[in-house]
Design a protein around this motif. Structure first.
Motif, PDB file in Angstrom:
ATOM      1  N   ALA A  23      -5.343   2.986  -0.669  1.00 37.09           N
ATOM      2  CA  ALA A  23      -3.942   3.081  -1.332  1.00 37.09           C
ATOM      3  C   ALA A  23      -3.043   4.312  -0.753  1.00 37.09           C
ATOM      4  CB  ALA A  23      -4.175   3.234  -2.907  1.00 37.09           C
ATOM      5  N   ASP A  24      -3.756   5.059  -0.111  1.00 41.47           N
ATOM      6  CA  ASP A  24      -3.017   6.511   0.126  1.00 41.47           C
ATOM      7  C   ASP A  24      -2.677   5.990   1.597  1.00 41.47           C
ATOM      8  OD1 ASP A  24      -3.371   7.643  -2.105  1.00 41.47           O
ATOM      9  OD2 ASP A  24      -5.146   8.906  -1.491  1.00 41.47           O
ATOM     10  N   VAL A  25      -3.077   5.059   2.381  1.00 43.93           N
ATOM     11  CA  VAL A  25      -2.793   4.700   3.827  1.00 43.93           C
ATOM     12  C   VAL A  25      -1.142   4.444   3.738  1.00 43.93           C
ATOM     13  CG1 VAL A  25      -2.941   3.337   5.888  1.00 43.93           C
ATOM     14  CG2 VAL A  25      -5.002   3.963   4.384  1.00 43.93           C
ATOM     15  N   PRO A  26      -0.382   5.081   4.696  1.00 45.32           N
ATOM     16  CA  PRO A  26       1.100   4.717   4.627  1.00 45.32           C
ATOM     17  C   PRO A  26       1.220   3.552   5.118  1.00 45.32           C
ATOM     18  CG  PRO A  26       0.640   7.005   6.141  1.00 45.32           C
ATOM     19  CD  PRO A  26      -0.672   6.250   5.454  1.00 45.32           C
ATOM     20  N   GLY A  27       2.108   2.599   4.200  1.00 46.75           N
ATOM     21  CA  GLY A  27       2.455   1.205   4.487  1.00 46.75           C
ATOM     22  C   GLY A  27       1.716   0.375   3.647  1.00 46.75           C
ATOM     23  N   VAL A  28       0.758   0.678   2.790  1.00 49.67           N
ATOM     24  CA  VAL A  28       0.096  -0.076   1.799  1.00 49.67           C
ATOM     25  C   VAL A  28       0.994   0.020   0.611  1.00 49.67           C
ATOM     26  CG1 VAL A  28      -1.763  -0.112   0.228  1.00 49.67           C
ATOM     27  CG2 VAL A  28      -2.291   0.434   2.864  1.00 49.67           C
ATOM     28  N   GLU A  29       1.426  -1.133   0.288  1.00 43.54           N
ATOM     29  CA  GLU A  29       2.032  -1.293  -1.163  1.00 43.54           C
ATOM     30  C   GLU A  29       1.288  -1.560  -2.191  1.00 43.54           C
ATOM     31  OE1 GLU A  29       5.432  -4.348  -0.428  1.00 43.54           O
ATOM     32  OE2 GLU A  29       5.859  -3.347   1.472  1.00 43.54           O
ATOM     33  N   ARG A  30       0.093  -2.308  -2.141  1.00 44.35           N
ATOM     34  CA  ARG A  30      -0.599  -2.528  -3.028  1.00 44.35           C
ATOM     35  C   ARG A  30      -1.933  -2.904  -2.636  1.00 44.35           C
ATOM     36  NH1 ARG A  30      -1.624  -7.411  -6.624  1.00 44.35           N
ATOM     37  NH2 ARG A  30      -0.448  -8.677  -4.836  1.00 44.35           N
ATOM     38  N   VAL A  31      -3.068  -2.361  -3.245  1.00 44.56           N
ATOM     39  CA  VAL A  31      -4.346  -2.942  -3.122  1.00 44.56           C
ATOM     40  C   VAL A  31      -4.633  -4.123  -3.931  1.00 44.56           C
ATOM     41  CG1 VAL A  31      -6.795  -2.449  -2.953  1.00 44.56           C
ATOM     42  CG2 VAL A  31      -5.153  -0.495  -2.438  1.00 44.56           C
ATOM     43  N   VAL A  32      -4.687  -5.253  -3.162  1.00 46.70           N
ATOM     44  CA  VAL A  32      -4.847  -6.436  -3.892  1.00 46.70           C
ATOM     45  C   VAL A  32      -6.268  -6.911  -4.359  1.00 46.70           C
ATOM     46  CG1 VAL A  32      -4.940  -9.052  -3.788  1.00 46.70           C
ATOM     47  CG2 VAL A  32      -3.227  -7.597  -2.659  1.00 46.70           C
ATOM     48  N   ASP A  48      -0.777   0.178   9.389  1.00 42.75           N
ATOM     49  CA  ASP A  48      -1.342   0.039  10.516  1.00 42.75           C
ATOM     50  C   ASP A  48      -2.913  -0.258  10.377  1.00 42.75           C
ATOM     51  OD1 ASP A  48      -2.779   0.321  13.251  1.00 42.75           O
ATOM     52  OD2 ASP A  48      -2.186   2.446  13.339  1.00 42.75           O
ATOM     53  N   PRO A  49      -3.223  -1.505  10.763  1.00 40.67           N
ATOM     54  CA  PRO A  49      -4.586  -2.008  10.585  1.00 40.67           C
ATOM     55  C   PRO A  49      -5.803  -1.135  10.853  1.00 40.67           C
ATOM     56  CG  PRO A  49      -3.459  -3.836  11.404  1.00 40.67           C
ATOM     57  CD  PRO A  49      -2.575  -2.590  11.643  1.00 40.67           C
ATOM     58  N   SER A  50      -5.285  -0.450  12.090  1.00 37.06           N
ATOM     59  CA  SER A  50      -6.416   0.858  12.446  1.00 37.06           C
ATOM     60  C   SER A  50      -6.374   1.766  11.270  1.00 37.06           C
ATOM     61  CB  SER A  50      -6.415   1.243  13.864  1.00 37.06           C
ATOM     62  OG  SER A  50      -5.213   1.687  14.049  1.00 37.06           O
ATOM     63  N   ALA A  51      -5.355   2.069  10.968  1.00 36.61           N
ATOM     64  CA  ALA A  51      -5.249   3.311   9.914  1.00 36.61           C
ATOM     65  C   ALA A  51      -5.906   3.053   8.859  1.00 36.61           C
ATOM     66  CB  ALA A  51      -3.869   3.763   9.637  1.00 36.61           C
ATOM     67  N   VAL A  52      -5.971   1.796   8.131  1.00 38.19           N
ATOM     68  CA  VAL A  52      -6.605   1.171   7.024  1.00 38.19           C
ATOM     69  C   VAL A  52      -8.397   1.333   7.288  1.00 38.19           C
ATOM     70  CG1 VAL A  52      -7.127  -0.809   5.335  1.00 38.19           C
ATOM     71  CG2 VAL A  52      -4.764  -0.194   6.325  1.00 38.19           C
ATOM     72  N   ALA A  53      -8.615   0.561   8.365  1.00 36.35           N
ATOM     73  CA  ALA A  53     -10.078   0.622   8.788  1.00 36.35           C
ATOM     74  C   ALA A  53     -10.573   1.957   8.887  1.00 36.35           C
ATOM     75  CB  ALA A  53     -10.119  -0.177   9.921  1.00 36.35           C
ATOM     76  N   ASP A  54     -10.002   3.128   9.419  1.00 34.89           N
ATOM     77  CA  ASP A  54     -10.284   4.424   9.592  1.00 34.89           C
ATOM     78  C   ASP A  54     -10.499   5.098   8.178  1.00 34.89           C
ATOM     79  OD1 ASP A  54     -10.540   4.125  12.374  1.00 34.89           O
ATOM     80  OD2 ASP A  54      -8.595   5.105  12.691  1.00 34.89           O
ATOM     81  N   ALA A  55      -9.435   4.942   7.453  1.00 36.63           N
ATOM     82  CA  ALA A  55      -9.669   5.396   5.947  1.00 36.63           C
ATOM     83  C   ALA A  55     -10.881   4.944   5.385  1.00 36.63           C
ATOM     84  CB  ALA A  55      -8.386   5.052   5.252  1.00 36.63           C
TER      85      ALA A  55
END
Length: 66
Positions: A23-32, A48-55
């Motif tokens: 939820a804290d990754v920039p660009g994420v509007e909502r965790v479905v 950024d998909p890689s930012a979500v994966a890295d988080a």
């Protein structure tokens, strides 16, 4: 919508930890959804998909964009 395969979650605490960090990754509007049973995370927005994966990896789980 972005979907990731996540392995290593074994409990509700794991799901909550992943949900919080994603939820804290920039660009994420909502965790479905975050599902340890389905081994997946789904988010809305344009992160950024890689930012979500890295988080997710930073919490100790394996993550791969589907």
């Amino acid at each position: 919508m972005l979907q990731l395969k996540v392995t290593g979650m074994s409990c509700g605490h794991c799901e909550k930890a992943v949900e919080t960090v994603v939820a804290d990754v920039p660009g994420v509007e909502r965790v479905v959804s975050v599902s340890r049973a389905d081994e997946q995370v789904v988010v809305d927005g344009s992160p950024d998909p890689s930012a979500v994966a890295d988080a997710i990896r930073s919490e100790g789980y394996e993550a791969q964009v589907v």
